[in-house]
Design a protein around this motif. Structure first.
Motif, short mmCIF file in Angstrom:
data_model
loop_
_atom_site.label_atom_id
_atom_site.label_comp_id
_atom_site.label_asym_id
_atom_site.label_seq_id
_atom_site.Cartn_x
_atom_site.Cartn_y
_atom_site.Cartn_z
N ARG A 37 5.82 -6.75 15.08
CA ARG A 37 4.92 -5.59 15.15
C ARG A 37 5.06 -4.67 13.92
N ASN A 38 5.01 -5.26 12.75
CA ASN A 38 5.16 -4.50 11.50
C ASN A 38 3.82 -4.11 10.88
N TRP A 39 2.73 -4.73 11.33
CA TRP A 39 1.43 -4.48 10.71
C TRP A 39 1.04 -3.00 10.78
N GLY A 40 1.33 -2.36 11.91
CA GLY A 40 0.97 -0.97 12.08
C GLY A 40 1.68 -0.03 11.12
N ASP A 41 2.80 -0.47 10.54
CA ASP A 41 3.56 0.37 9.60
C ASP A 41 3.27 0.01 8.15
N THR A 42 2.44 -0.99 7.92
CA THR A 42 2.14 -1.41 6.56
C THR A 42 1.20 -0.41 5.90
N GLU A 43 1.61 0.10 4.75
CA GLU A 43 0.82 1.12 4.05
C GLU A 43 0.12 0.58 2.81
N LEU A 44 0.73 -0.38 2.12
CA LEU A 44 0.19 -0.84 0.85
C LEU A 44 0.50 -2.32 0.64
N ILE A 45 -0.51 -3.06 0.21
CA ILE A 45 -0.32 -4.47 -0.14
C ILE A 45 -0.89 -4.68 -1.54
N LYS A 46 -0.07 -5.27 -2.42
CA LYS A 46 -0.53 -5.65 -3.75
C LYS A 46 -0.36 -7.16 -3.88
N VAL A 106 -8.32 -14.83 -11.88
CA VAL A 106 -7.18 -14.15 -11.28
C VAL A 106 -7.59 -12.71 -10.98
N PHE A 107 -7.54 -12.34 -9.70
CA PHE A 107 -7.88 -11.00 -9.27
C PHE A 107 -6.60 -10.26 -8.90
N ASN A 108 -6.36 -9.10 -9.53
CA ASN A 108 -5.24 -8.24 -9.16
C ASN A 108 -5.73 -7.26 -8.10
N LEU A 109 -5.27 -7.46 -6.86
CA LEU A 109 -5.79 -6.71 -5.73
C LEU A 109 -4.76 -5.70 -5.23
N GLU A 110 -5.28 -4.57 -4.75
CA GLU A 110 -4.45 -3.55 -4.11
C GLU A 110 -5.20 -3.00 -2.91
N PHE A 111 -4.54 -3.05 -1.75
CA PHE A 111 -5.13 -2.53 -0.51
C PHE A 111 -4.21 -1.45 0.05
N ARG A 112 -4.72 -0.22 0.12
CA ARG A 112 -3.96 0.87 0.74
C ARG A 112 -4.52 1.10 2.14
N LEU A 113 -3.67 1.00 3.14
CA LEU A 113 -4.11 1.05 4.53
C LEU A 113 -3.96 2.43 5.16
N PRO A 164 -3.44 6.83 4.28
CA PRO A 164 -3.96 7.33 5.58
C PRO A 164 -5.34 6.79 5.95
N PHE A 165 -6.02 6.13 4.97
CA PHE A 165 -7.29 5.48 5.25
C PHE A 165 -7.41 4.31 4.29
N PHE A 166 -8.39 3.44 4.52
CA PHE A 166 -8.50 2.22 3.74
C PHE A 166 -9.04 2.50 2.34
N GLU A 167 -8.32 2.02 1.33
CA GLU A 167 -8.75 2.05 -0.06
C GLU A 167 -8.48 0.67 -0.66
N ALA A 168 -9.24 0.30 -1.68
CA ALA A 168 -9.06 -1.02 -2.27
C ALA A 168 -9.39 -1.00 -3.75
N LYS A 169 -8.68 -1.86 -4.50
CA LYS A 169 -8.93 -2.01 -5.93
C LYS A 169 -8.88 -3.49 -6.30
N SER A 170 -9.66 -3.84 -7.29
CA SER A 170 -9.64 -5.21 -7.81
C SER A 170 -9.86 -5.16 -9.32
N ASN A 171 -8.97 -5.82 -10.06
CA ASN A 171 -9.10 -5.93 -11.51
C ASN A 171 -9.08 -7.40 -11.91
N TRP A 172 -9.91 -7.79 -12.84
CA TRP A 172 -9.87 -9.14 -13.38
C TRP A 172 -10.47 -9.15 -14.77
#
Length: 237
Positions: free
Chosen positions: A41-50, A69-76, A78-86
């Motif tokens: 049950r760690n998903w609820g505590d996940t804040e950032l995935i790169k 190659v896509f460099n992705l960043e997902f911030r979960l 306090p709200f959802f944000e996302a970035k993609s660079n290639w």
């Protein structure tokens, strides 16, 4: 005789009334799959995935064509944000979603076309869901119902759950019956069909997430036509 028929009909009624509805059966499978992929049950505590999304593309003759190659960043939180660079043709492309607005830069030039930006937002969401299903299904489903069991091309059996996401996209999700592991899905893509299969998994802070996927062009029944791409995920945080 009439009493026997009555008892048979009554037993049939009880059996059918005890069977879960397709909606409840679908939700049960999704819940069990989330538990498989997030046993701690760690998903609820996940804040950032790169993660780096490395894509090898192929044409219908199985010849490799330019990869990405896509460099992705997902911030979960306090709200959802996302970035993609290639990078393409030596030009850096950047797309960001700050929770409200999508921005796109091609080198030093900002693209302001609204329909183009909407497509890029959908692409970011697709990248996110493709990497985080089934964990990100909660709260993102408009409807779900159980369909049936099928025999996959590798002779494994899979249960199919049909879902419609909040953005209107319709998917057929595939789960293994024995442990409810999420193994792939079928989707319509620009009038054609694709099947995306997870072929390797990795553990990220207790979460079981994909390490490698294969994307096939498919027909409406999900039969593979040819391999379109191989995607690998390299976590960077």
């Amino acid at each position: 005789m009439n009493k026997v028929i009555y008892l048979i009909l009554f037993a049939s009624f009880l059996l059918n009334s005890c069977s879960p509805s397709p909606e409840k059966q679908a939700q049960g499978i999704i819940d069990a799959s989330v538990l498989f992929h997030d046993a701690e049950r760690n998903w609820g505590d996940t804040e950032l995935i790169k993660v780096n999304r490395v894509v090898k593309n192929y044409n219908q003759e199985a010849e490799e064509i330019p990869s990405q190659v896509f460099n992705l960043e997902f911030r979960l939180k306090p709200f959802f944000e996302a970035k993609s660079n290639w990078e393409k043709d030596s030009v850096l492309h950047r797309v960001t979603f700050d929770g409200l607005k999508v921005s796109y830069w091609m080198g030093q030039n900002e693209v302001l076309n609204e329909s183009f930006l909407a497509n890029k937002k959908s692409e970011l969401e697709s990248f996110y869901h493709d990497f985080t299903f089934p964990l990100s299904l909660d709260g993102n489903i408009s409807s779900a119902h159980y369909q049936n069991k099928i025999q996959l091309s590798d002779n494994r059996e899979a249960e199919i759950v049909q879902v419609e996401l909040q953005n209107g996209q319709k998917l057929a999700l595939f789960f293994l019956p024995e442990n409810h592991q999420f193994i792939g899905y079928k989707r319509a893509n620009r009038g054609e069909y694709e099947v995306i299969n997870t072929v390797e998994l990795q553990n990220y802070k207790g979460l079981i997430i994909p390490a490698k996927k294969e994307v096939f062009a498919a027909d409406s029944l999900g039969n593979h036509l040819f391999l379109k791409s191989i995607i690998t995920y390299q976590l960077t945080n």
